[in-house]
Design a protein around this motif. Structure first.
Motif, PDB file in Angstrom:
ATOM      1  N   LYS A 268       0.842  -1.192   0.000  1.00  0.00           N
ATOM      2  CA  LYS A 268       0.000   0.000   0.000  1.00  0.00           C
ATOM      3  C   LYS A 268       0.879   1.245   0.000  1.00  0.00           C
ATOM      4  CE  LYS A 268      -2.999   2.798   2.938  1.00  0.00           C
ATOM      5  NZ  LYS A 268      -3.735   2.913   4.217  1.00  0.00           N
ATOM      6  N   PHE A 269       1.773   1.342   0.982  1.00  0.00           N
ATOM      7  CA  PHE A 269       2.634   2.513   1.109  1.00  0.00           C
ATOM      8  C   PHE A 269       3.851   2.390   0.192  1.00  0.00           C
ATOM      9  CE2 PHE A 269       0.368   2.589   5.166  1.00  0.00           C
ATOM     10  CZ  PHE A 269       0.032   3.935   5.275  1.00  0.00           C
ATOM     11  N   VAL A 270       4.408   3.552  -0.189  1.00  0.00           N
ATOM     12  CA  VAL A 270       5.593   3.575  -1.050  1.00  0.00           C
ATOM     13  C   VAL A 270       6.727   2.782  -0.421  1.00  0.00           C
ATOM     14  CG1 VAL A 270       7.375   5.084  -2.013  1.00  0.00           C
ATOM     15  CG2 VAL A 270       4.966   5.739  -2.185  1.00  0.00           C
ATOM     16  N   HIS A 271       6.939   2.952   0.879  1.00  0.00           N
ATOM     17  CA  HIS A 271       8.020   2.242   1.558  1.00  0.00           C
ATOM     18  C   HIS A 271       7.876   0.728   1.443  1.00  0.00           C
ATOM     19  CE1 HIS A 271      10.864   0.907   4.550  1.00  0.00           C
ATOM     20  NE2 HIS A 271       9.904   0.481   5.355  1.00  0.00           N
ATOM     21  N   GLU A 272       6.646   0.245   1.413  1.00  0.00           N
ATOM     22  CA  GLU A 272       6.417  -1.199   1.356  1.00  0.00           C
ATOM     23  C   GLU A 272       6.778  -1.804   0.002  1.00  0.00           C
ATOM     24  OE1 GLU A 272       2.807  -2.141   4.329  1.00  0.00           O
ATOM     25  OE2 GLU A 272       2.308  -0.787   2.686  1.00  0.00           O
ATOM     26  N   ALA A 273       6.999  -0.956  -0.995  1.00  0.00           N
ATOM     27  CA  ALA A 273       7.426  -1.454  -2.305  1.00  0.00           C
ATOM     28  C   ALA A 273       8.940  -1.642  -2.383  1.00  0.00           C
ATOM     29  CB  ALA A 273       6.973  -0.494  -3.410  1.00  0.00           C
ATOM     30  N   GLU A 274       9.661  -1.221  -1.329  1.00  0.00           N
ATOM     31  CA  GLU A 274      11.108  -1.422  -1.295  1.00  0.00           C
ATOM     32  C   GLU A 274      11.404  -2.883  -0.947  1.00  0.00           C
ATOM     33  OE1 GLU A 274      12.933   1.275   1.421  1.00  0.00           O
ATOM     34  OE2 GLU A 274      11.855   3.023   0.635  1.00  0.00           O
ATOM     35  N   HIS A 275      12.241  -3.511  -1.746  1.00  0.00           N
ATOM     36  CA  HIS A 275      12.495  -4.939  -1.548  1.00  0.00           C
ATOM     37  C   HIS A 275      13.075  -5.224  -0.163  1.00  0.00           C
ATOM     38  CE1 HIS A 275      13.296  -9.085  -2.586  1.00  0.00           C
ATOM     39  NE2 HIS A 275      14.559  -8.934  -2.203  1.00  0.00           N
ATOM     40  N   GLN A 276      14.035  -4.402   0.282  1.00  0.00           N
ATOM     41  CA  GLN A 276      14.651  -4.670   1.576  1.00  0.00           C
ATOM     42  C   GLN A 276      13.641  -4.545   2.703  1.00  0.00           C
ATOM     43  OE1 GLN A 276      17.746  -5.929   2.216  1.00  0.00           O
ATOM     44  NE2 GLN A 276      16.916  -6.141   4.299  1.00  0.00           N
ATOM     45  N   ALA A 277      12.669  -3.651   2.542  1.00  0.00           N
ATOM     46  CA  ALA A 277      11.636  -3.510   3.556  1.00  0.00           C
ATOM     47  C   ALA A 277      10.795  -4.779   3.654  1.00  0.00           C
ATOM     48  CB  ALA A 277      10.747  -2.310   3.235  1.00  0.00           C
ATOM     49  N   VAL A 278      10.547  -5.423   2.523  1.00  0.00           N
ATOM     50  CA  VAL A 278       9.798  -6.684   2.532  1.00  0.00           C
ATOM     51  C   VAL A 278      10.639  -7.781   3.178  1.00  0.00           C
ATOM     52  CG1 VAL A 278       8.560  -8.378   1.131  1.00  0.00           C
ATOM     53  CG2 VAL A 278       8.547  -5.969   0.466  1.00  0.00           C
ATOM     54  N   VAL A 279      11.917  -7.823   2.839  1.00  0.00           N
ATOM     55  CA  VAL A 279      12.820  -8.792   3.467  1.00  0.00           C
ATOM     56  C   VAL A 279      12.782  -8.631   4.989  1.00  0.00           C
ATOM     57  CG1 VAL A 279      15.240  -9.494   3.709  1.00  0.00           C
ATOM     58  CG2 VAL A 279      14.337  -8.921   1.445  1.00  0.00           C
ATOM     59  N   ASP A 280      12.863  -7.378   5.441  1.00  0.00           N
ATOM     60  CA  ASP A 280      12.824  -7.116   6.876  1.00  0.00           C
ATOM     61  C   ASP A 280      11.505  -7.572   7.492  1.00  0.00           C
ATOM     62  OD1 ASP A 280      15.326  -5.998   6.756  1.00  0.00           O
ATOM     63  OD2 ASP A 280      14.625  -3.922   6.727  1.00  0.00           O
ATOM     64  N   ALA A 281      10.399  -7.270   6.817  1.00  0.00           N
ATOM     65  CA  ALA A 281       9.083  -7.607   7.368  1.00  0.00           C
ATOM     66  C   ALA A 281       8.891  -9.112   7.486  1.00  0.00           C
ATOM     67  CB  ALA A 281       7.983  -7.003   6.503  1.00  0.00           C
ATOM     68  N   VAL A 282       9.394  -9.855   6.527  1.00  0.00           N
ATOM     69  CA  VAL A 282       9.256 -11.310   6.557  1.00  0.00           C
ATOM     70  C   VAL A 282       9.958 -11.884   7.785  1.00  0.00           C
ATOM     71  CG1 VAL A 282       9.966 -13.428   5.367  1.00  0.00           C
ATOM     72  CG2 VAL A 282       8.866 -11.583   4.083  1.00  0.00           C
ATOM     73  N   GLU A 283      11.138 -11.342   8.102  1.00  0.00           N
ATOM     74  CA  GLU A 283      11.818 -11.794   9.313  1.00  0.00           C
ATOM     75  C   GLU A 283      11.149 -11.244  10.569  1.00  0.00           C
ATOM     76  OE1 GLU A 283      16.094 -11.525  11.683  1.00  0.00           O
ATOM     77  OE2 GLU A 283      15.948 -10.696   9.642  1.00  0.00           O
ATOM     78  N   ARG A 284      10.779  -9.969  10.538  1.00  0.00           N
ATOM     79  CA  ARG A 284      10.210  -9.302  11.701  1.00  0.00           C
ATOM     80  C   ARG A 284       8.981 -10.053  12.238  1.00  0.00           C
ATOM     81  NH1 ARG A 284      10.064  -3.640  12.826  1.00  0.00           N
ATOM     82  NH2 ARG A 284      10.824  -3.246  10.718  1.00  0.00           N
ATOM     83  N   TYR A 285       8.137 -10.526  11.321  1.00  0.00           N
ATOM     84  CA  TYR A 285       6.882 -11.151  11.726  1.00  0.00           C
ATOM     85  C   TYR A 285       6.911 -12.675  11.674  1.00  0.00           C
ATOM     86  CZ  TYR A 285       5.303  -6.363  11.527  1.00  0.00           C
ATOM     87  OH  TYR A 285       5.171  -5.006  11.747  1.00  0.00           O
ATOM     88  N   GLY A 286       8.105 -13.242  11.570  1.00  0.00           N
ATOM     89  CA  GLY A 286       8.249 -14.686  11.668  1.00  0.00           C
ATOM     90  C   GLY A 286       7.502 -15.446  10.588  1.00  0.00           C
ATOM     91  N   VAL A 287       7.568 -14.972   9.341  1.00  0.00           N
ATOM     92  CA  VAL A 287       6.881 -15.635   8.237  1.00  0.00           C
ATOM     93  C   VAL A 287       7.684 -16.867   7.832  1.00  0.00           C
ATOM     94  CG1 VAL A 287       5.985 -15.395   5.893  1.00  0.00           C
ATOM     95  CG2 VAL A 287       5.949 -13.431   7.449  1.00  0.00           C
ATOM     96  N   GLU A 288       7.090 -18.057   7.992  1.00  0.00           N
ATOM     97  CA  GLU A 288       7.806 -19.303   7.712  1.00  0.00           C
ATOM     98  C   GLU A 288       7.207 -20.013   6.506  1.00  0.00           C
ATOM     99  OE1 GLU A 288       8.005 -21.528  11.336  1.00  0.00           O
ATOM    100  OE2 GLU A 288       9.425 -20.122  12.257  1.00  0.00           O
ATOM    101  N   HIS A 289       7.047 -19.274   5.428  1.00  0.00           N
ATOM    102  CA  HIS A 289       6.658 -19.852   4.148  1.00  0.00           C
ATOM    103  C   HIS A 289       7.192 -18.943   3.042  1.00  0.00           C
ATOM    104  CE1 HIS A 289       2.942 -17.542   5.515  1.00  0.00           C
ATOM    105  NE2 HIS A 289       3.335 -16.852   4.465  1.00  0.00           N
ATOM    106  N   PRO A 290       7.215 -19.413   1.796  1.00  0.00           N
ATOM    107  CA  PRO A 290       7.713 -18.570   0.706  1.00  0.00           C
ATOM    108  C   PRO A 290       6.884 -17.302   0.555  1.00  0.00           C
ATOM    109  CG  PRO A 290       7.588 -20.852   0.005  1.00  0.00           C
ATOM    110  CD  PRO A 290       6.896 -20.778   1.335  1.00  0.00           C
ATOM    111  N   VAL A 291       7.541 -16.232   0.139  1.00  0.00           N
ATOM    112  CA  VAL A 291       6.870 -14.955  -0.098  1.00  0.00           C
ATOM    113  C   VAL A 291       7.287 -14.436  -1.477  1.00  0.00           C
ATOM    114  CG1 VAL A 291       6.659 -12.545   0.629  1.00  0.00           C
ATOM    115  CG2 VAL A 291       6.702 -14.364   2.341  1.00  0.00           C
TER     116      VAL A 291
END
Length: 607
Positions: free
Chosen positions: A79-102
């Protein structure tokens, strides 16, 4: 062929494409054909969205139970511009303990292919590559599990089910002292207490902000009281110091408030049941008997601990003396509406702090990119921000200044307030005396909170995993103004009559709950308000004729729908009941050849 197998529409699933590529796969890129033979659940999410975070937690048990037949794939759709940054997605996947492919889909390519209209949305694909169900909103894990079990049996019989290990590959952990810290508190000793969110701990740091004094919590996800080595948290966030030198902790994913005795390190639960609050449940009463929903921050004000209840877009309060909780502001509708507390709307309030004179409770309303405050009478006001879909980095007069998903607020000695402007990677300042917004510092990485220490301000740089000490500057840093609106493509609609249909079908084995009257509710509004000539307001019918103003070229339709269903088994005296709720913000553009019907799917379609 198995004649007893349920019949479903045969709609071939579109391919999975995303410019950002795949995460949690060890570098491998996947196509749907690689997953043939497995049941696939696509989770369309974005990491700013608390409802999406709820779904991540709902799916954990399902994912573990059916790990050899089911593959969950997160499709990150920003939704937000920042969320389109790849590194931000990488961080979020770790931050929220996502244990499946994204799949990182910054341009919303897969979102558009699947005609998704809301975060979160879940799409179920059978082992032969056909879409068999779609669910919008949260609370659908029970229905999806039943469908997965049906698909397992059907495709096991057909010989089209493939069991085995999934494509998930865990990333290597990083050896940092903190890992995505959320909030910080200055202790009477001069040390800092930090919520080390991703490691499910609290960490006390020395006054230097770096040296570890002690860790509190076992370090794994869970809910358990006890000493510093045995207590368990789940993604803790906010911290507030009480007069008795204990600390209240917003234990976010446990949907609970915990209390830390600083002297002994003992942790006890003081509010919440450990389950997420759902519509229809009590919202006041004995603190340990009322469920909470993603408490994100806490502040001690006027004898009570105020709670930023991000999960239901409200403010609540815990009364330590009475041992009770109650709603203090907000309706659970998501948006930006000021006024008396009972009428105000919020959107994921995520930061709280009491003004230096004690007269205001400042709050960061993250999804509206707003700075807001509560006065002594409980009324809600907005200082900066205009709504769910306007954000950016712009200084100046508060009415036209812009923030981007702020998570923290810090009162300053002169009566102004610093805002941890998270997605702008900046520290901003609002001065009530002048009505001006300025920038104090940039080049921070997802700042989520800050505390004053003398003439310095210590910022929680969440995505740099550290505390950063800054000298409060005499003047603001000048930055180029940037304004944004939501990235979602607008739906082209014809001016005049628009048929809004919220499609709800009770999951298999359930029926609408009509025991106490209508089991559905539909609320409609718009931005700007002039967009709707007719059709706004609340009613129980899930279909409604709207009248769109041809003089308004574009806007956003805000739709909130709810339906209640119960297990359809006459032999069961106490059937389990479920509430399905979803809020949509649908950007629309009025064109002569636009559509005249807008369908929105609330629950599963597996006909």
């Amino acid at each position: 062929m198995n004649d007893s197998a349920p019949r479903r529409a045969r709609v071939r699933a579109p391919e999975l494409i995303g410019k950002g590529g795949w995460l949690n796969t060890g570098g491998k890129q996947y196509t749907l054909s690689d997953l043939r033979g497995r049941i696939v659940v696509l989770d369309f999410w974005t990491f700013c969205c608390v409802n999406c975070l709820h779904v991540l937690d709902e799916l954990r048990e399902l994912e573990e139970k059916h790990r050899d037949t089911l593959v969950i794939i997160g499709v990150h759709s920003p939704k937000f511009v920042h969320e389109a940054e790849h590194q931000a997605v990488v961080d979020a996947v770790e931050r929220y303990g996502v244990e499946h492919p994204v799949l990182d889909d910054p341009e919303l390519a897969t979102w558009k292919q699947y005609a998704v209209r809301a975060w979160p949305t879940l799409v179920v694909i059978d082992p032969e590559g056909y879409v068999v169900a779609q669910h919008a909103g949260e609370g659908h894990a029970h229905a999806i599990e039943k469908l997965v079990e049906e698909l397992e049996a059907e495709h096991e019989a057909k010989g089209t089910l493939r069991r085995g290990d999934g494509p998930y590959v865990a990333p290597e952990p990083e050896p940092t002292t903190l890992r995505f810290p959320g909030k910080a508190l200055l202790l009477p000793s001069g040390n800092f207490l930090v919520s080390d969110t991703t490691r499910h701990q609290l960490v006390e740091l020395d006054a230097d902000g770096e040296s570890v004094v002690r860790r509190i919590g076992g370090g794994s996800r869970g809910l358990a009281d006890g000493g510093p080595d045995t207590a368990l948290f789940s993604e803790p966030q906010g911290l507030a110091l009480l007069d008795d030198a204990t600390v209240v902790v917003a234990d976010t994913v446990n949907h609970a408030l915990r209390r830390l005795d600083l002297a002994t390190g003992e942790v006890t639960t003081v509010a919440g049941t450990g389950r997420q609050w759902m519509q229809g449940e009590p919202a006041s009463g004995a603190a340990r008997e009322v469920s909470l929903s993603s408490p994100w921050d806490v502040a001690h004000w006027r004898g009570k601990v105020w709670i930023a209840m991000a999960g239901v877009h409200q403010l609540w309060a815990w009364d330590p003396a009475a041992g009770t909780v109650e709603v203090t502001a907000g309706t659970t509708n998501e948006g930006l509406v000021d006024g008396p507390g009972a009428e105000a709307w919020f959107a994921q309030p995520s930061g709280l702090a009491v003004s230096t004179d004690g007269e205001r409770l400042w709050l960061a309303d993250s999804e509206t990119s707003a700075l807001r405050w509560v006065d002594g009478d409980g009324a809600v006001h907005t200082a900066v921000g205009t709504g769910l879909f306007d954000f950016g980095h712009r200084d100046g007069e508060a009415g036209q200044a812009l923030l981007q998903h702020p998570l923290g607020v810090t009162p300053l000695p002169d009566g102004s307030v610093a805002v941890s402007d998270t997605y702008n990677h900046a520290l901003r300042r609002f001065d009530p005396a002048t009505g001006e917004v300025t920038t104090l510092a940039t080049d921070l990485r997802e700042p989520s909170d800050a505390v004053l220490v003398g003439g310095d301000i210590v910022v929680v740089e969440s995505a740099r995993h550290r505390l950063t000490r800054l000298r409060l500057p005499e003047e603001a840093v000048r930055v180029e103004s940037v304004a944004h609106r939501t990235r979602r493509a607008a739906t082209e609609v014809a001016p005049g009559r628009l048929e809004l249909d919220v499609i709800f079908q009770a999951p298999a084995g359930q029926k609408l709950d009509t025991r106490y009257g209508p089991s559905t509710r539909l609320l409609v509004s718009s931005t700007p308000p002039e967009l709707l000539l007719a059709g706004e307001g609340a009613d129980t019918d899930l279909s409604r004729a709207l009248e769109l103003n041809p003089a308004v070229a574009e806007g956003v339709l805000h739709v909130s729908a709810m339906a209640a269903s119960c297990d359809d088994d006459p032999a069961n005296e106490y059937p389990a009941c479920h509430v399905h709720q979803q809020d949509w913000g649908v950007p629309v553009r009025l064109t002569a050849d636009g559509v005249s019907r807008l369908p929105l799917v609330l629950a599963g379609l597996d006909a």
